[in-house]
Scaffold this motif. Structure first.
Motif, PDB file in Angstrom:
ATOM      1  N   ALA A  59     -22.271 -56.895-138.206  1.00  0.00           N
ATOM      2  CA  ALA A  59     -23.121 -56.684-137.035  1.00  0.00           C
ATOM      3  C   ALA A  59     -22.361 -55.853-136.006  1.00  0.00           C
ATOM      4  CB  ALA A  59     -23.517 -58.017-136.410  1.00  0.00           C
ATOM      5  N   VAL A  60     -23.083 -55.437-134.988  1.00  0.00           N
ATOM      6  CA  VAL A  60     -22.442 -54.901-133.790  1.00  0.00           C
ATOM      7  C   VAL A  60     -22.178 -56.091-132.875  1.00  0.00           C
ATOM      8  CG1 VAL A  60     -22.660 -53.394-131.792  1.00  0.00           C
ATOM      9  CG2 VAL A  60     -23.593 -52.679-134.005  1.00  0.00           C
ATOM     10  N   TYR A  61     -20.932 -56.231-132.458  1.00  0.00           N
ATOM     11  CA  TYR A  61     -20.535 -57.344-131.611  1.00  0.00           C
ATOM     12  C   TYR A  61     -20.420 -56.878-130.168  1.00  0.00           C
ATOM     13  CZ  TYR A  61     -19.703 -60.381-135.582  1.00  0.00           C
ATOM     14  OH  TYR A  61     -19.894 -61.173-136.697  1.00  0.00           O
ATOM     15  N   TYR A  62     -21.002 -57.669-129.268  1.00  0.00           N
ATOM     16  CA  TYR A  62     -21.027 -57.342-127.856  1.00  0.00           C
ATOM     17  C   TYR A  62     -20.289 -58.401-127.043  1.00  0.00           C
ATOM     18  CZ  TYR A  62     -24.819 -54.129-129.081  1.00  0.00           C
ATOM     19  OH  TYR A  62     -25.577 -53.120-129.639  1.00  0.00           O
ATOM     20  N   CYS A  63     -19.478 -57.939-126.134  1.00  0.00           N
ATOM     21  CA  CYS A  63     -18.838 -58.806-125.155  1.00  0.00           C
ATOM     22  C   CYS A  63     -19.796 -58.971-123.972  1.00  0.00           C
ATOM     23  CB  CYS A  63     -17.531 -58.162-124.711  1.00  0.00           C
ATOM     24  SG  CYS A  63     -16.611 -59.061-123.456  1.00  0.00           S
ATOM     25  N   ALA A  64     -19.791 -60.138-123.355  1.00  0.00           N
ATOM     26  CA  ALA A  64     -20.704 -60.399-122.248  1.00  0.00           C
ATOM     27  C   ALA A  64     -20.021 -61.226-121.171  1.00  0.00           C
ATOM     28  CB  ALA A  64     -21.951 -61.126-122.743  1.00  0.00           C
ATOM     29  N   ALA A  65     -20.464 -61.010-119.939  1.00  0.00           N
ATOM     30  CA  ALA A  65     -19.979 -61.789-118.798  1.00  0.00           C
ATOM     31  C   ALA A  65     -21.178 -62.314-118.023  1.00  0.00           C
ATOM     32  CB  ALA A  65     -19.107 -60.928-117.889  1.00  0.00           C
ATOM     33  N   ASP A  66     -21.065 -63.551-117.571  1.00  0.00           N
ATOM     34  CA  ASP A  66     -22.153 -64.154-116.811  1.00  0.00           C
ATOM     35  C   ASP A  66     -21.595 -65.306-115.994  1.00  0.00           C
ATOM     36  OD1 ASP A  66     -24.753 -66.033-116.554  1.00  0.00           O
ATOM     37  OD2 ASP A  66     -25.337 -63.956-116.885  1.00  0.00           O
ATOM     38  N   PRO A  67     -22.186 -65.580-114.839  1.00  0.00           N
ATOM     39  CA  PRO A  67     -21.702 -66.736-114.071  1.00  0.00           C
ATOM     40  C   PRO A  67     -21.855 -68.064-114.812  1.00  0.00           C
ATOM     41  CG  PRO A  67     -22.977 -65.277-112.680  1.00  0.00           C
ATOM     42  CD  PRO A  67     -23.163 -64.793-114.082  1.00  0.00           C
ATOM     43  N   GLN A  94     -20.211 -52.204-124.528  1.00  0.00           N
ATOM     44  CA  GLN A  94     -20.980 -51.186-125.244  1.00  0.00           C
ATOM     45  C   GLN A  94     -21.206 -51.569-126.702  1.00  0.00           C
ATOM     46  OE1 GLN A  94     -17.790 -51.009-124.723  1.00  0.00           O
ATOM     47  NE2 GLN A  94     -16.852 -50.290-126.633  1.00  0.00           N
ATOM     48  N   GLY A  95     -20.472 -52.536-127.186  1.00  0.00           N
ATOM     49  CA  GLY A  95     -20.629 -53.001-128.559  1.00  0.00           C
ATOM     50  C   GLY A  95     -19.630 -52.352-129.498  1.00  0.00           C
ATOM     51  N   VAL A 121     -18.934 -56.365-113.475  1.00  0.00           N
ATOM     52  CA  VAL A 121     -17.787 -56.418-114.377  1.00  0.00           C
ATOM     53  C   VAL A 121     -17.995 -55.386-115.481  1.00  0.00           C
ATOM     54  CG1 VAL A 121     -16.447 -57.845-115.950  1.00  0.00           C
ATOM     55  CG2 VAL A 121     -17.474 -58.867-113.906  1.00  0.00           C
ATOM     56  N   GLN A 122     -17.023 -54.527-115.690  1.00  0.00           N
ATOM     57  CA  GLN A 122     -17.079 -53.561-116.783  1.00  0.00           C
ATOM     58  C   GLN A 122     -16.309 -54.122-117.976  1.00  0.00           C
ATOM     59  OE1 GLN A 122     -16.407 -52.204-113.464  1.00  0.00           O
ATOM     60  NE2 GLN A 122     -18.629 -52.080-113.538  1.00  0.00           N
ATOM     61  N   LEU A 123     -16.902 -54.022-119.165  1.00  0.00           N
ATOM     62  CA  LEU A 123     -16.347 -54.630-120.360  1.00  0.00           C
ATOM     63  C   LEU A 123     -16.179 -53.592-121.457  1.00  0.00           C
ATOM     64  CD1 LEU A 123     -18.733 -57.718-120.388  1.00  0.00           C
ATOM     65  CD2 LEU A 123     -16.431 -57.624-119.440  1.00  0.00           C
ATOM     66  N   VAL A 124     -15.028 -53.610-122.126  1.00  0.00           N
ATOM     67  CA  VAL A 124     -14.755 -52.667-123.210  1.00  0.00           C
ATOM     68  C   VAL A 124     -14.202 -53.440-124.400  1.00  0.00           C
ATOM     69  CG1 VAL A 124     -13.469 -50.644-123.955  1.00  0.00           C
ATOM     70  CG2 VAL A 124     -14.295 -50.798-121.586  1.00  0.00           C
ATOM     71  N   GLU A 125     -14.925 -53.370-125.528  1.00  0.00           N
ATOM     72  CA  GLU A 125     -14.505 -54.071-126.739  1.00  0.00           C
ATOM     73  C   GLU A 125     -13.577 -53.193-127.586  1.00  0.00           C
ATOM     74  OE1 GLU A 125     -18.980 -55.175-126.163  1.00  0.00           O
ATOM     75  OE2 GLU A 125     -17.732 -53.364-126.073  1.00  0.00           O
ATOM     76  N   SER A 126     -12.743 -53.844-128.371  1.00  0.00           N
ATOM     77  CA  SER A 126     -11.895 -53.151-129.329  1.00  0.00           C
ATOM     78  C   SER A 126     -11.581 -54.096-130.482  1.00  0.00           C
ATOM     79  CB  SER A 126     -10.591 -52.661-128.680  1.00  0.00           C
ATOM     80  OG  SER A 126      -9.851 -53.747-128.180  1.00  0.00           O
ATOM     81  N   GLY A 127     -11.093 -53.519-131.594  1.00  0.00           N
ATOM     82  CA  GLY A 127     -10.647 -54.336-132.712  1.00  0.00           C
ATOM     83  C   GLY A 127     -11.614 -54.449-133.867  1.00  0.00           C
ATOM     84  N   GLY A 128     -12.771 -53.811-133.768  1.00  0.00           N
ATOM     85  CA  GLY A 128     -13.716 -53.890-134.872  1.00  0.00           C
ATOM     86  C   GLY A 128     -13.269 -53.052-136.048  1.00  0.00           C
TER      87      GLY A 128
END
Length: 125
Positions: free
Chosen positions: A92-100, A117-118, A2-9
């Motif tokens: 902080a740097v906020y990271y999105c994550a995915a996991d089962p 990527q944070g 899964v590719q994740l891209v954060e936005s809104g910081g």
């Protein structure tokens, strides 16, 4: 994968609000638990919030409980973190994550499946 891209910081004053978004690519998005972590300068990455694949259950670190809200829209393959009553210590740097497993995110049993990527969030006093 899964590719994740954060936005809104960005930069916000103490007491203000900010909403982070995380867009995911991959057809199996809806089968993953999703979460947010953060890492302040000089500190280890820490769990912030998680949500089950169905969106039916959410989990929060004590430090953000009552102020942050995690949600997901499986139709848009996107999760959100609504942050209210922000404090300078939320910087902080906020990271999105995915996991089962959302439990793995909370308990840290093993490596997280995918990371974004944070994105920087800065709260001024």
């Amino acid at each position: 994968q899964v590719q994740l891209v954060e936005s809104g910081g960005g930069l916000v004053q103490a007491g203000g609000s900010l909403t982070l978004s995380c867009a995911a690519s991959g057809r199996t998005f809806s089968s993953y638990a999703m979460g947010w972590f953060r890492q302040a300068a000089g500190k280890e990455r820490e769990f912030v919030a998680a949500i089950r694949w169905s969106g039916g259950s959410t989990y929060y670190a004590d430090s953000v409980k009552g102020r942050f809200t995690i949600s997901r829209d499986n139709a848009k393959s996107t999760i959100y973190l609504q942050m209210n009553s922000l404090k300078p210590e939320d910087t902080a740097v906020y990271y999105c994550a995915a996991d089962p497993s959302e439990k793995n995110m909370i308990e840290g049993w093993g490596p997280i499946h995918s990371w974004g990527q944070g994105i920087q969030v800065t709260v001024s006093s």
